[in-house]
Enzyme design. Structure first.
Site, PDB file in Angstrom:
ATOM      1  N   ASP A 126       4.429  -9.817  -1.512  1.00 46.21           N
ATOM      2  CA  ASP A 126       3.777  -9.155  -2.269  1.00 46.21           C
ATOM      3  C   ASP A 126       4.180  -9.874  -3.755  1.00 46.21           C
ATOM      4  OD1 ASP A 126       3.001  -6.977  -3.977  1.00 46.21           O
ATOM      5  OD2 ASP A 126       4.934  -5.546  -3.530  1.00 46.21           O
ATOM      6  N   TYR A 128       3.269  -9.918  -7.946  1.00 45.10           N
ATOM      7  CA  TYR A 128       3.660  -9.631  -9.420  1.00 45.10           C
ATOM      8  C   TYR A 128       3.211  -9.891 -10.310  1.00 45.10           C
ATOM      9  CZ  TYR A 128       8.083  -7.925 -12.104  1.00 45.10           C
ATOM     10  OH  TYR A 128       9.018  -6.993 -13.091  1.00 45.10           O
ATOM     11  N   HIS A 133       2.966  -5.276 -16.166  1.00 44.21           N
ATOM     12  CA  HIS A 133       4.270  -5.034 -15.183  1.00 44.21           C
ATOM     13  C   HIS A 133       5.465  -5.170 -15.929  1.00 44.21           C
ATOM     14  CE1 HIS A 133       5.794  -2.788 -12.446  1.00 44.21           C
ATOM     15  NE2 HIS A 133       6.169  -3.973 -11.289  1.00 44.21           N
ATOM     16  N   ARG A 142      16.849  -5.537 -18.316  1.00 43.81           N
ATOM     17  CA  ARG A 142      16.789  -6.573 -18.860  1.00 43.81           C
ATOM     18  C   ARG A 142      17.144  -6.442 -20.573  1.00 43.81           C
ATOM     19  NH1 ARG A 142      14.315  -9.178 -15.751  1.00 43.81           N
ATOM     20  NH2 ARG A 142      12.628  -9.628 -16.554  1.00 43.81           N
ATOM     21  N   GLU A 198       4.096   2.261  -6.047  1.00 40.95           N
ATOM     22  CA  GLU A 198       3.163   1.335  -7.102  1.00 40.95           C
ATOM     23  C   GLU A 198       1.683   0.838  -7.296  1.00 40.95           C
ATOM     24  OE1 GLU A 198       5.725  -2.117  -6.453  1.00 40.95           O
ATOM     25  OE2 GLU A 198       6.983  -1.468  -8.103  1.00 40.95           O
ATOM     26  N   GLU A 200      -1.064  -0.632  -6.342  1.00 40.63           N
ATOM     27  CA  GLU A 200      -1.602  -2.314  -6.168  1.00 40.63           C
ATOM     28  C   GLU A 200      -2.368  -2.378  -5.285  1.00 40.63           C
ATOM     29  OE1 GLU A 200       1.246  -5.014  -4.165  1.00 40.63           O
ATOM     30  OE2 GLU A 200       3.270  -3.633  -5.319  1.00 40.63           O
ATOM     31  N   ASP A 232       2.505  -0.210  -2.931  1.00 44.68           N
ATOM     32  CA  ASP A 232       4.231  -0.766  -2.492  1.00 44.68           C
ATOM     33  C   ASP A 232       5.454   0.339  -2.576  1.00 44.68           C
ATOM     34  OD1 ASP A 232       6.530  -2.223  -2.390  1.00 44.68           O
ATOM     35  OD2 ASP A 232       6.181  -2.620  -3.679  1.00 44.68           O
ATOM     36  N   ARG A 236      14.067   2.825  -6.444  1.00 41.99           N
ATOM     37  CA  ARG A 236      14.151   2.145  -7.455  1.00 41.99           C
ATOM     38  C   ARG A 236      15.889   2.639  -7.489  1.00 41.99           C
ATOM     39  NH1 ARG A 236      10.087  -0.213  -8.348  1.00 41.99           N
ATOM     40  NH2 ARG A 236       7.963   0.588  -9.344  1.00 41.99           N
ATOM     41  N   GLN A 239      16.843  -0.983  -5.228  1.00 43.79           N
ATOM     42  CA  GLN A 239      16.565  -1.945  -5.856  1.00 43.79           C
ATOM     43  C   GLN A 239      17.529  -2.621  -6.584  1.00 43.79           C
ATOM     44  OE1 GLN A 239      12.067  -1.231  -7.260  1.00 43.79           O
ATOM     45  NE2 GLN A 239      12.054  -3.573  -7.608  1.00 43.79           N
ATOM     46  N   TYR A 243      18.669  -6.210  -5.714  1.00 48.08           N
ATOM     47  CA  TYR A 243      17.667  -7.251  -6.387  1.00 48.08           C
ATOM     48  C   TYR A 243      18.417  -8.928  -6.858  1.00 48.08           C
ATOM     49  CZ  TYR A 243      17.261  -6.961 -11.189  1.00 48.08           C
ATOM     50  OH  TYR A 243      17.672  -7.392 -12.469  1.00 48.08           O
ATOM     51  N   LYS A 252      12.281  -2.140  -0.426  1.00 44.94           N
ATOM     52  CA  LYS A 252      10.368  -1.983  -0.638  1.00 44.94           C
ATOM     53  C   LYS A 252      10.224  -1.844   1.057  1.00 44.94           C
ATOM     54  CE  LYS A 252       9.917  -3.517  -5.073  1.00 44.94           C
ATOM     55  NZ  LYS A 252       8.432  -2.672  -5.545  1.00 44.94           N
ATOM     56  N   THR A 256       5.231   0.484   3.219  1.00 48.85           N
ATOM     57  CA  THR A 256       3.798   0.092   2.121  1.00 48.85           C
ATOM     58  C   THR A 256       1.984   0.633   3.115  1.00 48.85           C
ATOM     59  OG1 THR A 256       4.830  -2.144   1.614  1.00 48.85           O
ATOM     60  CG2 THR A 256       2.331  -1.757   1.020  1.00 48.85           C
ATOM     61  N   THR A 356       2.235  -4.225  -9.321  1.00 44.88           N
ATOM     62  CA  THR A 356       2.158  -3.198  -9.755  1.00 44.88           C
ATOM     63  C   THR A 356       0.953  -3.513 -10.679  1.00 44.88           C
ATOM     64  OG1 THR A 356       4.147  -2.701  -9.768  1.00 44.88           O
ATOM     65  CG2 THR A 356       3.233  -1.631 -10.830  1.00 44.88           C
ATOM     66  N   GLU A 370       7.638   3.283 -15.574  1.00 42.71           N
ATOM     67  CA  GLU A 370       7.084   2.468 -16.400  1.00 42.71           C
ATOM     68  C   GLU A 370       7.161   4.079 -16.555  1.00 42.71           C
ATOM     69  OE1 GLU A 370       4.154  -0.956 -16.826  1.00 42.71           O
ATOM     70  OE2 GLU A 370       4.782  -0.346 -14.338  1.00 42.71           O
TER      71      GLU A 370
HETATM   72 CA    CA Z   1       4.876  -4.525  -5.691  1.00 46.25          CA
END
Ligand code: CA
Length: 423
Positions: A126, A128, A133, A142, A198, A200, A232, A236, A239, A243, A252, A256, A356, A370
């Site tokens: 997968d 990104y 996104h 962050r 997500e 995708e 996906d 959260r 994650q 992560y 994840k 899927t 995403t 989001e």
């Molecule tokens: Ca994804």
């Protein structure tokens, strides 16, 4: 008459709103009477039973292609390469085109067949690849730094996913358990509370490459068999805690979903564009990733949500976002080239997720993280409830299609799943 205005003797395929006109002819696998997979082609609201068409000598292809088309998955056809793909596609088109003999006995009603995964997926990666996104997620996780990490505009970032939990559209999604870390205490183990989707797309690798051999940008599009819609599903809260430093893991790997019909790169020809566009000030793309052909796929998509109460009362699903595959910063070609740049072998049926799909507008945000900005801006559903993340009983559906004035509309169908309570 061009392929794109040609009519079929399957009348439902000539409806301008159909996802599956003669110009599309996507491949899929459905369960036969014995429960085993049989290759099919979607046409209007029907499925062409390809094996039956071969057995009845209605489909004129070479013995090797006939063998690949008689298998229980698409892997052999995917591995057979462009000449076989075009031969098979041409034969199916000749069989289904207006003017050819009507062979209704070769068709099933789509609504009556059970669709299976189109291929045995050996590996799933997968990416990104949507800058909006990555920027939104970077801002949330962050807030004090540059939302894009320094590598983002130099290479398509990805992680190796879990092929064993890729399921076909319609499969129920069981809320996963995981390790959750409250802000003010030690981690606990329990059902995910922040379950997300997500939006995708996935690209199926066709011919792939041998170990040690790199795929070039000039070869990449010809190595891709086709695309599907992909969701996906993401935990959260799991994650956020797990992560760093190695990226997504259990957040994840529980499910899927993909849509059942693989729309070929050939069918997408009118919807290919050059690009992707870079912004002023972006670093130049290194030469091995520079596009040399039309690799951007102009595919539109929309996401709808329906709670259990909405479905019970007959309330229409609510559209929560829409987007376009053309919003990616990296194309599937670039993903394949970068993936194989070490000599990593890709095999027929390997699946690459796009990441995403989010665009610059709020309506084009491709996940609830989001859309609700980490739950701070909940969505009001028509049943009077609010959503920050997915609740048990929610049905999340993605539709995708291509349309422009000088080409007929084609669709990818839909990818859907209902959330079931944790077990
Ligand atoms: Ca994804």
């Amino acid at each position: 008459m061009s392929d794109h205005v040609a009519r079929s003797w399957v009348e439902s395929a000539n409806d301008p709103a159909s996802d599956f006109p003669l110009a599309n002819l996507p491949w899929g696998v459905f369960a036969g009477a014995d429960g085993l997979g049989r290759i099919g082609v979607a046409i209007g609201d029907r499925v062409l039973d390809v094996r039956r068409a071969i057995e009845q000598e209605a489909l004129q292809v070479s013995p090797a292609t006939a063998c690949a088309l008689s298998a229980s998955t698409l892997n052999a056809l995917m591995g057979a390469g462009q000449p076989a793909w075009r031969e098979a596609r041409r034969a199916v088109r000749d069989l289904l085109a207006d003017g050819a003999p009507v062979r209704s006995e070769l068709l099933h009603e789509q609504s009556l067949v059970e669709m299976l995964l189109p291929a045995t997926i050996g590996d799933y990666t997968d990416f990104y690849a949507a800058r909006c996104h990555a920027t939104n997620v970077g801002r949330m996780f962050r807030p004090d730094g540059d939302p894009l990490l320094p590598n983002y505009l130099h290479l398509p970032v990805g992680y190796h996913g879990r092929a064993s939990s890729v399921v076909v559209s319609g499969t129920d999604i069981i809320r996963p358990h995981g390790q959750l870390k409250p802000d003010d205490g030690p981690p606990v183990f329990g059902p995910c509370r922040l379950l997300d989707h997500e939006l995708e797309f996935g690209a199926f690798v066709g011919t792939g490459n041998d170990m040690g051999a790199r795929v070039s940008m000039s070869e990449a599009m010809d190595r891709l068999f086709g695309i599907v819609i992909l969701n996906d599903w993401s935990a959260r809260d799991v994650q956020k805690w797990e992560y760093q430093p190695l990226g997504p893991f259990n957040a994840k790997n529980f499910a899927t979903s993909i849509s059942p019909w693989v729309v070929t790169i050939d069918a997408l020809k009118p919807y290919r564009r050059s690009g992707p566009a870079r912004e002023d000030g972006d670093p130049a793309v290194l030469e091995y990733l520079q596009p040399v052909t039309e690799d951007v796929l102009d595919v539109r998509c929309a996401v709808t949500l329906a709670s259990a109460d909405m479905r019970a009362s007959g309330t229409a699903p609510m559209r929560i976002s829409e987007g376009s595959l053309a919003d990616l910063t990296w194309t599937f070609s670039q993903m394949l080239v970068h993936h194989t740049s070490t000599g990593c072998p890709m095999r027929p049926g390997d699946l690459m997720g796009s990441g995403t799909i989010s665009g610059p507008d709020k309506s084009a945000r491709g996940c609830l993280l989001e859309l609700t900005w980490r739950g701070t801006e909940p969505i009001d559903l028509p049943d009077g409830t609010q959503r920050r993340f997915l609740l048990d009983g929610d049905e999340l559906t993605i539709h995708a299609w291509c349309e422009r004035e000088d080409a007929p509309r084609i669709g990818l169908g839909s990818c859907t799943g209902v959330i079931q309570a944790a077990k």
